[in-house]
Design a protein around this motif. Structure first.
Motif, PDB file in Angstrom:
ATOM      1  N   GLU A 100      -2.125   7.464   4.684  1.00 39.15           N
ATOM      2  CA  GLU A 100      -2.527   8.743   5.272  1.00 39.15           C
ATOM      3  C   GLU A 100      -4.013   9.050   5.062  1.00 39.15           C
ATOM      4  OE1 GLU A 100      -0.332   8.477   2.727  1.00 39.15           O
ATOM      5  OE2 GLU A 100      -0.563  10.146   1.292  1.00 39.15           O
ATOM      6  N   ASP A 101      -4.683   8.274   4.196  1.00 41.15           N
ATOM      7  CA  ASP A 101      -6.099   8.531   3.941  1.00 41.15           C
ATOM      8  C   ASP A 101      -7.036   7.805   4.905  1.00 41.15           C
ATOM      9  OD1 ASP A 101      -5.461  10.188   1.914  1.00 41.15           O
ATOM     10  OD2 ASP A 101      -5.864   8.774   0.301  1.00 41.15           O
ATOM     11  N   ILE A 102      -6.491   6.923   5.738  1.00 36.46           N
ATOM     12  CA  ILE A 102      -7.371   6.205   6.664  1.00 36.46           C
ATOM     13  C   ILE A 102      -7.005   6.553   8.103  1.00 36.46           C
ATOM     14  CG2 ILE A 102      -8.034   4.223   5.240  1.00 36.46           C
ATOM     15  CD1 ILE A 102      -5.647   2.746   6.395  1.00 36.46           C
ATOM     16  N   THR A 103      -7.980   6.507   8.975  1.00 38.20           N
ATOM     17  CA  THR A 103      -7.678   6.680  10.391  1.00 38.20           C
ATOM     18  C   THR A 103      -7.536   5.287  10.994  1.00 38.20           C
ATOM     19  OG1 THR A 103     -10.053   6.985  10.678  1.00 38.20           O
ATOM     20  CG2 THR A 103      -8.681   8.947  10.705  1.00 38.20           C
ATOM     21  N   ASP A 104      -8.562   4.776  11.666  1.00 39.25           N
ATOM     22  CA  ASP A 104      -8.443   3.394  12.141  1.00 39.25           C
ATOM     23  C   ASP A 104      -9.436   2.470  11.446  1.00 39.25           C
ATOM     24  OD1 ASP A 104     -10.367   4.918  13.309  1.00 39.25           O
ATOM     25  OD2 ASP A 104     -10.313   3.885  15.232  1.00 39.25           O
ATOM     26  N   LYS A 105     -10.427   3.087  10.776  1.00 37.19           N
ATOM     27  CA  LYS A 105     -11.446   2.270  10.107  1.00 37.19           C
ATOM     28  C   LYS A 105     -11.379   2.429   8.596  1.00 37.19           C
ATOM     29  CE  LYS A 105     -15.006   2.278  13.648  1.00 37.19           C
ATOM     30  NZ  LYS A 105     -16.049   3.144  14.166  1.00 37.19           N
ATOM     31  N   CYS A 106     -11.772   1.360   7.879  1.00 32.43           N
ATOM     32  CA  CYS A 106     -11.869   1.429   6.420  1.00 32.43           C
ATOM     33  C   CYS A 106     -12.995   2.399   6.049  1.00 32.43           C
ATOM     34  CB  CYS A 106     -12.163   0.042   5.860  1.00 32.43           C
ATOM     35  SG  CYS A 106     -12.629   0.072   4.119  1.00 32.43           S
ATOM     36  N   PRO A 107     -12.688   3.436   5.243  1.00 34.78           N
ATOM     37  CA  PRO A 107     -13.737   4.405   4.885  1.00 34.78           C
ATOM     38  C   PRO A 107     -14.872   3.759   4.100  1.00 34.78           C
ATOM     39  CG  PRO A 107     -11.554   5.198   4.260  1.00 34.78           C
ATOM     40  CD  PRO A 107     -11.391   3.760   4.647  1.00 34.78           C
ATOM     41  N   ASN A 108     -14.623   2.599   3.508  1.00 35.28           N
ATOM     42  CA  ASN A 108     -15.636   1.940   2.691  1.00 35.28           C
ATOM     43  C   ASN A 108     -16.550   1.015   3.493  1.00 35.28           C
ATOM     44  OD1 ASN A 108     -16.854   1.269   0.165  1.00 35.28           O
ATOM     45  ND2 ASN A 108     -15.736  -0.670   0.220  1.00 35.28           N
ATOM     46  N   CYS A 109     -15.957   0.157   4.363  1.00 37.69           N
ATOM     47  CA  CYS A 109     -16.792  -0.843   5.030  1.00 37.69           C
ATOM     48  C   CYS A 109     -16.697  -0.798   6.554  1.00 37.69           C
ATOM     49  CB  CYS A 109     -16.447  -2.247   4.522  1.00 37.69           C
ATOM     50  SG  CYS A 109     -14.864  -2.851   5.121  1.00 37.69           S
ATOM     51  N   GLY A 110     -15.810   0.024   7.085  1.00 35.04           N
ATOM     52  CA  GLY A 110     -15.737   0.148   8.533  1.00 35.04           C
ATOM     53  C   GLY A 110     -14.858  -0.895   9.214  1.00 35.04           C
ATOM     54  N   ASN A 111     -14.325  -1.828   8.435  1.00 32.57           N
ATOM     55  CA  ASN A 111     -13.421  -2.841   8.980  1.00 32.57           C
ATOM     56  C   ASN A 111     -12.158  -2.175   9.535  1.00 32.57           C
ATOM     57  OD1 ASN A 111     -12.247  -5.428   9.411  1.00 32.57           O
ATOM     58  ND2 ASN A 111     -11.161  -5.223   7.459  1.00 32.57           N
ATOM     59  N   THR A 112     -11.518  -2.828  10.507  1.00 33.17           N
ATOM     60  CA  THR A 112     -10.346  -2.183  11.113  1.00 33.17           C
ATOM     61  C   THR A 112      -9.039  -2.916  10.816  1.00 33.17           C
ATOM     62  OG1 THR A 112     -10.799  -3.414  13.134  1.00 33.17           O
ATOM     63  CG2 THR A 112     -11.606  -1.130  13.025  1.00 33.17           C
ATOM     64  N   GLU A 113      -9.098  -3.955   9.977  1.00 35.76           N
ATOM     65  CA  GLU A 113      -7.867  -4.692   9.674  1.00 35.76           C
ATOM     66  C   GLU A 113      -7.370  -4.416   8.262  1.00 35.76           C
ATOM     67  OE1 GLU A 113      -7.074  -8.788  11.508  1.00 35.76           O
ATOM     68  OE2 GLU A 113      -9.245  -8.667  11.225  1.00 35.76           O
ATOM     69  N   PHE A 114      -6.082  -4.079   8.186  1.00 38.46           N
ATOM     70  CA  PHE A 114      -5.475  -3.758   6.900  1.00 38.46           C
ATOM     71  C   PHE A 114      -4.207  -4.576   6.689  1.00 38.46           C
ATOM     72  CE2 PHE A 114      -7.821  -0.065   8.303  1.00 38.46           C
ATOM     73  CZ  PHE A 114      -8.534   0.292   7.172  1.00 38.46           C
ATOM     74  N   THR A 115      -3.830  -4.758   5.429  1.00 37.73           N
ATOM     75  CA  THR A 115      -2.549  -5.410   5.141  1.00 37.73           C
ATOM     76  C   THR A 115      -1.423  -4.439   5.491  1.00 37.73           C
ATOM     77  OG1 THR A 115      -2.558  -4.561   2.897  1.00 37.73           O
ATOM     78  CG2 THR A 115      -3.517  -6.751   3.226  1.00 37.73           C
ATOM     79  N   GLU A 116      -0.207  -4.955   5.545  1.00 42.18           N
ATOM     80  CA  GLU A 116       0.956  -4.097   5.742  1.00 42.18           C
ATOM     81  C   GLU A 116       1.101  -3.189   4.502  1.00 42.18           C
ATOM     82  OE1 GLU A 116       3.297  -3.867   8.335  1.00 42.18           O
ATOM     83  OE2 GLU A 116       1.589  -4.867   9.303  1.00 42.18           O
ATOM     84  N   PRO A 117       1.647  -1.981   4.679  1.00 41.67           N
ATOM     85  CA  PRO A 117       1.814  -1.097   3.509  1.00 41.67           C
ATOM     86  C   PRO A 117       2.737  -1.723   2.460  1.00 41.67           C
ATOM     87  CG  PRO A 117       2.228   0.075   5.563  1.00 41.67           C
ATOM     88  CD  PRO A 117       2.097  -1.371   5.916  1.00 41.67           C
ATOM     89  N   ARG A 118       2.324  -1.620   1.192  1.00 43.19           N
ATOM     90  CA  ARG A 118       3.182  -2.087   0.092  1.00 43.19           C
ATOM     91  C   ARG A 118       3.481  -0.918  -0.823  1.00 43.19           C
ATOM     92  NH1 ARG A 118       0.189  -6.952  -2.665  1.00 43.19           N
ATOM     93  NH2 ARG A 118       1.666  -6.511  -4.333  1.00 43.19           N
ATOM     94  N   SER A 119       4.639  -0.989  -1.473  1.00 41.50           N
ATOM     95  CA  SER A 119       5.071   0.125  -2.305  1.00 41.50           C
ATOM     96  C   SER A 119       4.865  -0.181  -3.794  1.00 41.50           C
ATOM     97  CB  SER A 119       6.539   0.395  -2.021  1.00 41.50           C
ATOM     98  OG  SER A 119       6.784   1.746  -2.186  1.00 41.50           O
ATOM     99  N   TYR A 120       4.343   0.788  -4.542  1.00 45.27           N
ATOM    100  CA  TYR A 120       4.166   0.634  -5.986  1.00 45.27           C
ATOM    101  C   TYR A 120       4.875   1.770  -6.702  1.00 45.27           C
ATOM    102  CZ  TYR A 120       0.376  -2.557  -4.819  1.00 45.27           C
ATOM    103  OH  TYR A 120      -0.354  -3.595  -4.323  1.00 45.27           O
ATOM    104  N   ASN A 121       5.459   1.465  -7.861  1.00 47.32           N
ATOM    105  CA  ASN A 121       6.078   2.540  -8.630  1.00 47.32           C
ATOM    106  C   ASN A 121       5.017   3.251  -9.471  1.00 47.32           C
ATOM    107  OD1 ASN A 121       7.596   3.893 -10.936  1.00 47.32           O
ATOM    108  ND2 ASN A 121       9.237   3.243  -9.587  1.00 47.32           N
ATOM    109  N   LEU A 122       5.096   4.577  -9.492  1.00 45.51           N
ATOM    110  CA  LEU A 122       4.042   5.359 -10.128  1.00 45.51           C
ATOM    111  C   LEU A 122       4.311   5.712 -11.591  1.00 45.51           C
ATOM    112  CD1 LEU A 122       3.112   7.909  -7.333  1.00 45.51           C
ATOM    113  CD2 LEU A 122       2.170   5.661  -7.764  1.00 45.51           C
TER     114      LEU A 122
END
Ligand SMILES: [Zn+2]
Length: 219
Positions: A100-122
């Motif tokens: 939910e923190d990204i739109t279509d671009k990486c806020p850090n480098c502007g790249n548009t490709e991301f891995t699939e979402p992974r789940s972590y226990n908090l």
């Protein structure tokens, strides 16, 4: 927006409101210390909340529960299985974000490709006991309210409270956030101010209608 947050962060530091924790060692993500001004502000708010929520009301009592509980608590609550956070990673700079923190671009480098979402226990894991064969894996509470439920019967047995009544608590909780950032908006250690109000299921409709007057008994 980030600029504004940086301004607020350095203002908080200059004025002694909030300091990054362990700053002389480079800091540790998601942990903050309240400075001389910050602790007074926080304590003022806490006292105000407690006074109005607990002291002034006859139908609400307080507790101060432990941070570590029996691990079965977190099994029963579903936190071990489901207390997760979804994270995607930028394929170029490898920074991690919540989807939910990204739109279509990486806020850090502007790249548009991301891995699939992974789940972590908090949940923060810890061990109770020192002897190798008698250590028990447990967790720092990921939510403070569990101790309110755990202590419910003890509160009923030790006070004059009967439903409807409430139990309040201010206490630390811990979440191993994968992407801690934005000052104290997403931290790994934080305080929760909880009020759990217990009512008979048959009265829920009435209480729903009367809204905030839930605590006023007709006697
Ligand atoms: Zn990137």
């Amino acid at each position: 927006m980030e600029d504004l947050l940086q301004k607020v962060t350095s203002l908080c530091k200059r004025r002694g409101i909030i300091f990054p924790n362990s700053e002389i060692y480079g800091g540790i993500g998601g942990f903050f210390d309240y400075g001389p001004v910050g602790v007074e502000m926080k304590n003022n708010l806490k006292r105000y909340w407690w006074k109005n929520m607990v002291d002034k009301r006859e139908d609400i009592v307080g507790i101060d529960g432990a941070i570590i509980t029996h691990p079965k608590v977190w099994e029963a609550s579903g936190h071990i299985e489901n207390f997760g956070d979804e994270v995607v990673e930028c394929k170029k700079c490898h920074q991690r974000f919540r989807p939910e923190d990204i739109t279509d671009k990486c806020p850090n480098c502007g790249n548009t490709e991301f891995t699939e979402p992974r789940s972590y226990n908090l949940l923060f894991e810890t061990e109770v006991g020192v002897l190798e064969n008698s250590k028990m894996k447990s967790y720092l509470r990921g939510e403070a309210c569990q101790t309110i439920y755990l202590d419910f019967k003890n509160v009923v047995d030790s006070t004059r409270q009967q439903i409807p009544f409430g139990i309040a608590q201010i206490g630390k909780a811990f979440r191993n956030e994968v992407t801690p950032n934005r000052l104290t908006f997403r931290t790994r250690e934080f305080e929760q101010w909880d009020l759990q109000f217990f009512v008979h299921p048959l009265y829920i409709q009435t209480i729903w209608r009367n809204g905030l007057n839930i605590g006023k008994r007709k006697e």
